[in-house]
Design a protein around this motif. Structure first.
Motif, PDB file in Angstrom:
ATOM      1  N   GLU A  84      -5.816   0.688   1.925  1.00  0.00           N
ATOM      2  CA  GLU A  84      -6.812   1.354   1.086  1.00  0.00           C
ATOM      3  C   GLU A  84      -7.808   2.072   1.976  1.00  0.00           C
ATOM      4  O   GLU A  84      -7.886   1.825   3.185  1.00  0.00           O
ATOM      5  CB  GLU A  84      -7.548   0.348   0.196  1.00  0.00           C
ATOM      6  N   TYR A  85      -8.565   2.990   1.368  1.00  0.00           N
ATOM      7  CA  TYR A  85      -9.706   3.604   2.040  1.00  0.00           C
ATOM      8  C   TYR A  85     -10.974   2.850   1.652  1.00  0.00           C
ATOM      9  O   TYR A  85     -11.171   2.540   0.469  1.00  0.00           O
ATOM     10  CB  TYR A  85      -9.869   5.059   1.627  1.00  0.00           C
ATOM     11  N   VAL A 122      -7.243   7.959  -1.820  1.00  0.00           N
ATOM     12  CA  VAL A 122      -6.446   6.769  -2.113  1.00  0.00           C
ATOM     13  C   VAL A 122      -5.231   6.727  -1.197  1.00  0.00           C
ATOM     14  O   VAL A 122      -4.822   7.742  -0.622  1.00  0.00           O
ATOM     15  CB  VAL A 122      -5.990   6.728  -3.593  1.00  0.00           C
ATOM     16  N   ILE A 123      -4.638   5.521  -1.101  1.00  0.00           N
ATOM     17  CA  ILE A 123      -3.425   5.305  -0.321  1.00  0.00           C
ATOM     18  C   ILE A 123      -2.447   4.528  -1.192  1.00  0.00           C
ATOM     19  O   ILE A 123      -2.830   3.578  -1.871  1.00  0.00           O
ATOM     20  CB  ILE A 123      -3.710   4.516   0.970  1.00  0.00           C
ATOM     21  N   ALA A 124      -1.186   4.928  -1.157  1.00  0.00           N
ATOM     22  CA  ALA A 124      -0.178   4.221  -1.945  1.00  0.00           C
ATOM     23  C   ALA A 124       1.071   4.009  -1.103  1.00  0.00           C
ATOM     24  O   ALA A 124       1.516   4.930  -0.387  1.00  0.00           O
ATOM     25  CB  ALA A 124       0.180   5.010  -3.203  1.00  0.00           C
ATOM     26  N   ARG A 125       1.638   2.822  -1.181  1.00  0.00           N
ATOM     27  CA  ARG A 125       2.915   2.564  -0.529  1.00  0.00           C
ATOM     28  C   ARG A 125       4.020   3.281  -1.288  1.00  0.00           C
ATOM     29  O   ARG A 125       3.992   3.379  -2.520  1.00  0.00           O
ATOM     30  CB  ARG A 125       3.201   1.066  -0.469  1.00  0.00           C
ATOM     31  N   ILE A 159     -17.523   9.399   4.483  1.00  0.00           N
ATOM     32  CA  ILE A 159     -16.648   8.921   5.559  1.00  0.00           C
ATOM     33  C   ILE A 159     -15.834   7.752   5.019  1.00  0.00           C
ATOM     34  O   ILE A 159     -16.378   6.798   4.464  1.00  0.00           O
ATOM     35  CB  ILE A 159     -17.463   8.476   6.793  1.00  0.00           C
ATOM     36  N   TRP A 160     -14.527   7.846   5.179  1.00  0.00           N
ATOM     37  CA  TRP A 160     -13.614   6.829   4.679  1.00  0.00           C
ATOM     38  C   TRP A 160     -12.728   6.336   5.810  1.00  0.00           C
ATOM     39  O   TRP A 160     -12.237   7.125   6.609  1.00  0.00           O
ATOM     40  CB  TRP A 160     -12.746   7.390   3.552  1.00  0.00           C
ATOM     41  N   ARG A 161     -12.539   5.028   5.828  1.00  0.00           N
ATOM     42  CA  ARG A 161     -11.715   4.439   6.880  1.00  0.00           C
ATOM     43  C   ARG A 161     -10.568   3.644   6.257  1.00  0.00           C
ATOM     44  O   ARG A 161     -10.768   2.855   5.321  1.00  0.00           O
ATOM     45  CB  ARG A 161     -12.562   3.535   7.768  1.00  0.00           C
ATOM     46  N   GLU A 162      -9.376   3.866   6.775  1.00  0.00           N
ATOM     47  CA  GLU A 162      -8.195   3.144   6.305  1.00  0.00           C
ATOM     48  C   GLU A 162      -8.262   1.688   6.777  1.00  0.00           C
ATOM     49  O   GLU A 162      -8.644   1.408   7.920  1.00  0.00           O
ATOM     50  CB  GLU A 162      -6.941   3.812   6.866  1.00  0.00           C
ATOM     51  N   ARG A 163      -7.867   0.774   5.892  1.00  0.00           N
ATOM     52  CA  ARG A 163      -7.823  -0.633   6.274  1.00  0.00           C
ATOM     53  C   ARG A 163      -6.723  -1.338   5.494  1.00  0.00           C
ATOM     54  O   ARG A 163      -6.284  -0.882   4.439  1.00  0.00           O
ATOM     55  CB  ARG A 163      -9.164  -1.316   6.019  1.00  0.00           C
ATOM     56  N   TYR A 164      -6.268  -2.472   6.062  1.00  0.00           N
ATOM     57  CA  TYR A 164      -5.250  -3.276   5.394  1.00  0.00           C
ATOM     58  C   TYR A 164      -5.902  -4.164   4.342  1.00  0.00           C
ATOM     59  O   TYR A 164      -6.925  -4.808   4.594  1.00  0.00           O
ATOM     60  CB  TYR A 164      -4.494  -4.133   6.403  1.00  0.00           C
ATOM     61  N   LEU A 165      -5.283  -4.200   3.169  1.00  0.00           N
ATOM     62  CA  LEU A 165      -5.784  -5.036   2.084  1.00  0.00           C
ATOM     63  C   LEU A 165      -5.331  -6.479   2.219  1.00  0.00           C
ATOM     64  O   LEU A 165      -6.062  -7.416   1.878  1.00  0.00           O
ATOM     65  CB  LEU A 165      -5.299  -4.489   0.734  1.00  0.00           C
ATOM     66  N   VAL A 178       4.604   0.684   7.778  1.00  0.00           N
ATOM     67  CA  VAL A 178       4.425   0.866   6.336  1.00  0.00           C
ATOM     68  C   VAL A 178       4.684   2.327   5.963  1.00  0.00           C
ATOM     69  O   VAL A 178       4.130   3.238   6.585  1.00  0.00           O
ATOM     70  CB  VAL A 178       2.994   0.481   5.895  1.00  0.00           C
ATOM     71  N   ALA A 179       5.525   2.550   4.957  1.00  0.00           N
ATOM     72  CA  ALA A 179       5.715   3.884   4.398  1.00  0.00           C
ATOM     73  C   ALA A 179       4.635   4.100   3.346  1.00  0.00           C
ATOM     74  O   ALA A 179       4.681   3.502   2.273  1.00  0.00           O
ATOM     75  CB  ALA A 179       7.103   4.026   3.794  1.00  0.00           C
TER      76      ALA A 179
END
Length: 495
Positions: free
Chosen positions: A318-319, A419-422, A305-311, A406-407
């Motif tokens: 990031e997850y 992973v998440i990337a701008r 289980i992964w949750r998106e959050r602001y770094l 955010v894009a």
């Protein structure tokens, strides 16, 4: 891609294989290629004349070839990418490589509501106001044919059979729903069946071309009709054995698994329902082999289980791994959206299934479909999920969300952590982001487009020490268009 109303800016459109992008920039229609073999670049500019320049409503790129490569070679067929641009009364078509004018359909009955390519790049299908009729145009002969009383003026209401391209259409000539099947190219009637439905919602061909599935309105309970390719009723699915019809909330949508194997054949038909479950039907018997529910249970096998959050305050994302008890505390407001499972998408080989349930529209559920189907992973986001897109030959899933601040692109892979990337393009205030894989790349990279109606970026993701970065290969925007003076420029008619 959807068309827009008159006066609005048309979206950028991407071809099905990601090799071409078209953008309307004022009175110029600019064509770009994202193909690795041609190098990403502006391919050409078409100077549009009035009234097409100011009244364009529909912009479409043709689909991939309807024939398998070996069939195309045997028959001597050559598939060429085409582009159409249409107003209310006129459709113009160009060939992209080499760039030249191909055909024009003039004096179309006013009030086109939907326009697309038909059975191949040499056909155009047009739907008219009030669903009065469908007109099918053959570009090389100028021949046109009419099918009256389509029920819908969108892709839910019709479909072309894979490979052989017979056309199936839902009609509503009177109080009854009707399914008709027509021959390829000639559109002669093969069969006509009055459906045992109250309000059919759509049809889909199986990828192997053996079956046509039609689903009923949710108000009538679970009901999916399976027809043979020649329009004969084969099975009717009304829910799992032993289910209580009193609590049956009906079907939201359906999706076939890809055709594979020696046949090849589609193994599953996924029936996504209003109650938040997905019934997987075996394509051999069309009975429910398993039912997936969007609830988290702690048992002997725990999915990741992964949750998106602001770094940071800059908006980087990031997850982070989360426990089952804390992952779902963030929820988006889905009160205004239709209930039920809204997204169902099989991976390229049918071994994985990604779903989104509107009760938690910010959560992506990824299921492993083996001898015993199980929940593989759960991805929880800050905003509602907008789009899912599986890679064409890898177990990789692109996700876009409606994050207007955010894009960013999200990538889940079976071989690593998500992973998440701008993405370095302007954010969209409405959170309208689209993703599209490029089907082939000479270097074996995972290349994709990410963009908004105003701007698209072609790139890849690189991951170092858990941090993902979007590497820009090419940008499509207004600046890129006007700065390319050394590319081919033609008039609307290629002169």
């Amino acid at each position: 891609m959807a068309s827009t109303s008159a006066g609005a800016s048309l979206p950028i459109v991407v071809s099905q294989d990601g090799d071409y992008v078209a953008r309307l920039n004022g009175k110029e229609l600019v064509i770009h290629t994202g193909s690795a073999s041609q190098n990403p670049r502006a391919l050409g500019i078409i100077k549009l004349k009035e009234p097409l320049a100011s009244q364009a409503k529909h912009l479409k790129l043709s689909h991939l070839s309807s024939h398998e490569p070996e069939i195309s070679e045997e028959l001597g067929l050559v598939s060429r990418q085409h582009l159409l641009c249409a107003t209310d009364v006129r459709v113009t078509v160009w060939q992209l490589h080499p760039l030249k004018w191909h055909a024009e359909i003039e004096n179309v009955e006013s009030g086109l509501t939907y326009v697309d390519f038909g059975g191949d790049e040499n056909e155009v299908i047009c739907f008219h106001s009030w669903n009065t009729k469908i007109t099918l145009f053959t570009l090389d002969t100028g021949r046109s044919q009419v099918i009256k009383s389509p029920k819908f003026s969108n892709p839910n209401g019709y479909g072309y059979r894979p490979r052989t391209r017979q056309l199936a259409v839902l009609l509503k000539p009177d109080a009854n729903d009707v399914l008709t099947v027509h021959e390829a190219q000639t559109y002669e009637l093969i069969s006509r069946a009055v459906l045992p439905t109250v309000d059919a919602q759509g049809l889909k061909w199986s990828p192997d071309g053996k079956w046509i599935a039609v689903w009923e309105a949710a108000s009538a309970g679970t009901k999916v009709l399976i027809y043979t390719a020649d329009g004969q009723l084969f099975r009717t699915y009304t829910g799992p054995a032993g289910s209580d019809s009193a609590f049956d909330l009906g079907v939201r949508t359906i999706e076939w698994s890809p055709a594979r194997g020696h046949g090849p054949a589609s193994e599953f038909l996924a029936v996504a329902k209003i109650d938040g479950s997905v019934d997987l039907l075996s394509s051999r018997t069309f009975s429910c082999s398993t039912s997936l529910t969007h609830t988290f249970h702690i048992d002997h096998y725990a999915p990741s289980i992964w949750r998106e959050r602001y770094l940071n305050a800059g908006g980087d994302l990031e997850y982070a791994e989360a426990s089952g008890s804390s992952a779902f505390t963030t929820s988006t407001d889905s009160s205004s959206l239709p209930r039920g499972v809204s997204m169902v998408l099989f991976s390229f080989d049918g071994s994985l299934l990604a779903t989104v349930d509107q009760s938690r529209s910010n959560v992506v559920w990824i299921w492993s479909l083996g001898t015993a189907s199980r929940l593989q992973s759960v991805l929880v986001h800050e905003h509602a999920v907008r789009q899912l897109s599986w890679h064409t030959n890898k177990p990789e899933l692109l996700i876009s969300t409606s994050n207007s601040a955010v894009a960013a692109v999200h990538l889940w892979s079976l071989d690593g952590d998500p992973v998440i990337a701008r993405v370095p393009i302007a954010r969209n205030d409405a959170g309208k982001y689209e993703v599209s894989w490029v089907k082939t790349d000479d270097a074996g990279r995972s290349v994709f487009w990410f963009g908004t109606p105003e701007e698209y970026a072609l790139g890849t993701l690189s991951v170092q020490e858990g941090n993902a970065q979007f590497n820009v290969l090419y940008l499509v925007n207004g600046t890129k268009d006007v700065n390319n003076f050394d590319i081919m420029t033609i008039s609307q008619y290629g002169t």
